[in-house]
Structures are given as C-alpha cells and as structure tokens.
Enzyme design. Sequence first.
Site, PDB file in Angstrom:
ATOM      1  N   ARG A 259       0.867  -1.183   0.000  1.00 65.06           N
ATOM      2  CA  ARG A 259       0.000   0.000   0.000  1.00 65.06           C
ATOM      3  C   ARG A 259       0.898   1.226   0.000  1.00 65.06           C
ATOM      4  O   ARG A 259       1.781   1.373   0.838  1.00 65.06           O
ATOM      5  CB  ARG A 259      -0.947   0.000   1.207  1.00 65.06           C
ATOM      6  CG  ARG A 259      -0.275  -0.076   2.555  1.00 65.06           C
ATOM      7  CD  ARG A 259      -1.264   0.183   3.684  1.00 65.06           C
ATOM      8  NE  ARG A 259      -0.702  -0.169   4.978  1.00 65.06           N
ATOM      9  CZ  ARG A 259       0.138   0.588   5.678  1.00 65.06           C
ATOM     10  NH1 ARG A 259       0.514   1.753   5.199  1.00 65.06           N
ATOM     11  NH2 ARG A 259       0.602   0.183   6.855  1.00 65.06           N
ATOM     12  N   HIS A 263      -1.948   3.310   6.503  1.00 64.94           N
ATOM     13  CA  HIS A 263      -2.881   2.221   6.794  1.00 64.94           C
ATOM     14  C   HIS A 263      -4.317   2.705   6.702  1.00 64.94           C
ATOM     15  O   HIS A 263      -5.157   2.085   6.054  1.00 64.94           O
ATOM     16  CB  HIS A 263      -2.603   1.649   8.183  1.00 64.94           C
ATOM     17  CG  HIS A 263      -3.572   0.605   8.614  1.00 64.94           C
ATOM     18  ND1 HIS A 263      -3.627  -0.643   8.033  1.00 64.94           N
ATOM     19  CD2 HIS A 263      -4.541   0.624   9.559  1.00 64.94           C
ATOM     20  CE1 HIS A 263      -4.589  -1.352   8.595  1.00 64.94           C
ATOM     21  NE2 HIS A 263      -5.159  -0.600   9.521  1.00 64.94           N
ATOM     22  N   TYR A 273       7.655   3.880  10.140  1.00 64.00           N
ATOM     23  CA  TYR A 273       8.002   2.457  10.188  1.00 64.00           C
ATOM     24  C   TYR A 273       8.493   1.889   8.860  1.00 64.00           C
ATOM     25  O   TYR A 273       8.764   0.705   8.764  1.00 64.00           O
ATOM     26  CB  TYR A 273       6.806   1.632  10.700  1.00 64.00           C
ATOM     27  CG  TYR A 273       5.499   1.855   9.965  1.00 64.00           C
ATOM     28  CD1 TYR A 273       5.212   1.188   8.773  1.00 64.00           C
ATOM     29  CD2 TYR A 273       4.534   2.730  10.478  1.00 64.00           C
ATOM     30  CE1 TYR A 273       4.013   1.400   8.118  1.00 64.00           C
ATOM     31  CE2 TYR A 273       3.331   2.943   9.820  1.00 64.00           C
ATOM     32  CZ  TYR A 273       3.077   2.271   8.639  1.00 64.00           C
ATOM     33  OH  TYR A 273       1.882   2.468   7.982  1.00 64.00           O
TER      34      TYR A 273
END
Length: 360
Positions: A259, A263, A273
């Site tokens: 993606r 999120h 991250y």
Amino acid sequence: MNNMLEKIENQFEMFQILNEEGKVINEDAMPDLSDDDLKELMTRMVYTRILDQRSIALNRQGRLGFYAPTAGQEASMLGSHYAMEKEDFLLPAYRDIPQLIWHGLPLYQAFLFSRGHFHGNQMPEGVNALSPQIIIGAQITQAAGVALGLKRRGEKAVAFTYTGDGGSSQGDFYEGINFAGAYQAPAIFVVQNNQYAISVPVEKQTAARTIAQKAVAAGIPGVQVDGMDVLAVYKVTKDARERAVNGEGPTLIETITFRYGPHTMAGDDPTRYRTKDTENEWERKDPLVRFRKYLESKGLWSEEEENKVIEKAKEDVKAAIKKADETPKQKVTDLISIMYEELPSNLEEQMEEYKVKESK
C-alpha cells in the site's frame, strides 16, 4: 526438523506472469482473457486509483469518515475479483471497498459507509455481499460459514474473503481456514500481504517464510502470487474458484503487494516504520505501470483511453458524493427501528424518547 520445514517452505515460490517491465515471463500460465477483458481490467485499476485519490481528498476535507487507502493494491484486489461471478458471495475487509463497488455496491453507498450511515451497509437486491468487516480477521470465520451454507444448498457459488497480513496473525484466521478445510467448503481466502499490516513488518508477525504455507496445517491448497501482477492474481484465483465449484474445497491465496499510502487516514504516518528506499522499490513495481506497458505492447491501450477513464472516475465521484450529501441524515430512531423485527421494551421506551427529541 529444520530440513523438513525448509523443504515445505521452498514449495511456496511466488507465482508470476508479468515481470516489472510488463513482459510475459510465464507464457504457459497466461489466462484465457480476451482483449476486451484485458482492457476492462486496466479500466478498473485506473478507475480505482482515481477513486482512491479522490477519497483521500474528500477525507481531508471532512466529507468522508473512515477511509483505508488502496493505491498499490489494485492488481491484488481487482485481479482476484475479476475471477468472481455474480452469484459468488463477497466478504470484504475495510480496505476492500473497490471489490465491493465492482461487485455491485453503488458508489454513493460506499461513501455513506465511510460516514457511518446505516444505508451504506444495506446491500442492494442481487448483490451477494456483507458489509466491510472492521474487526480484524472476523470475516474469515464468517466466510467459512457462508461457504458451508452454499455447499449445503447445492449452489455452484464460492465465498470470497480478504484480509491483510496482519489479519493472518489472528485466531479467526486459523479457525476459518481449518473449518473450511474440514468441511471442504467452497471458499477462497485472500491474504493481501502489503508488508506492514498497520505498522509491524510481516517478518515480525510470523516466523513463517510465507503466509501461503499456513494452508498446509489446514490441509488445503495454498499459493503465493505476485500481487502487483494482475494477470497472475487473476489466474490463481480463477483456478481456485474452479476447484471450489467442482467440490475440491477452499484455497488460501497470499498476494505479495504494497500500500503506497497510510494504513488508514486516521492519523497513521508510514514514514515512522518504513523507509523512502522501500517505498521507491515498490513504486517501481506499480501494478498500473506494469500492466499499462503490457497492453501498450499489444496495441490495446493509449493515453487517450486512460484519460477517458480518469475523467469518468472523477465525474462518478462528484455525482456520488452529491447523492451521499442529499441522503437524509441518520437519526437515532433509524438505528433503533432496524435493529430488531420486534423491539424489546427498553428500546420501545427509548424509541419514544428520541421521537420526541427529533421532532423538536
């Protein structure tokens, strides 16, 4: 024991038809798709990419509520959905709005779902689908049950469900695939491995080299596929569906995808991250770029055709958000009235209270 494990894991090599340059590297595996089918697949991917961009903009404007971006996962989502038939049952997760729309949910209702409006969860007649599942992995056990119901009715239909790599770490995932395997239920479990779930790298979620190999414990077929390759995703899903309707039980499909956005739009920051180098690496694998190159090499796609799809998507979004805006606002009495066929006494009392409040 380690040698045995390694032997099993080595059987799950990633299946691929198109490489990153859009060239066919597995001619024998090419699916039986017409030129019109190939163009339709590209149309759906381009349309969905624009829908994603517009949905993000609407979310930032405060005109949508919960939204999980989809850019990067178009081949995984739409390649698998293109193998579905109208009679099949779709059990999506919250990111799987594109499949739901292409399965028949009007776009304005998808926007209402994002806003938390109950009408966004009311499937039109003939659309075999449940509302997008918010609970991580819960749709896996539900799909096993739906699939068993289809089998008991003797219907030639399949239950399709989706989760992410994070969902495969949930107990419902193991229970669902085990149940479906035990009863040879016609289900297809698609795990879209976008590498990070919410923020945890997949290698920190599981010691397994692949998610596909988890099918072994359930006694069902498992396959890992390049989730940025729409032809490969379609092929493995189509084959899995044929097995399912022929009484050969469920399949676990792991799509290796990514993606590009956060999120969800609810405050996630992917720069915390994952690195820019990682993002650049996956952008070179973009499913739209790859498939565009393939179609252009066959003389089936052009910039003019793509622009038409882009404009169509923009017009549809504009009309759908207008219709969503015109939908009567949700009231507490609406929610109470659709909860039960016969209201219990405590809700009857609340219904009367809110009728008074809403009349003022």
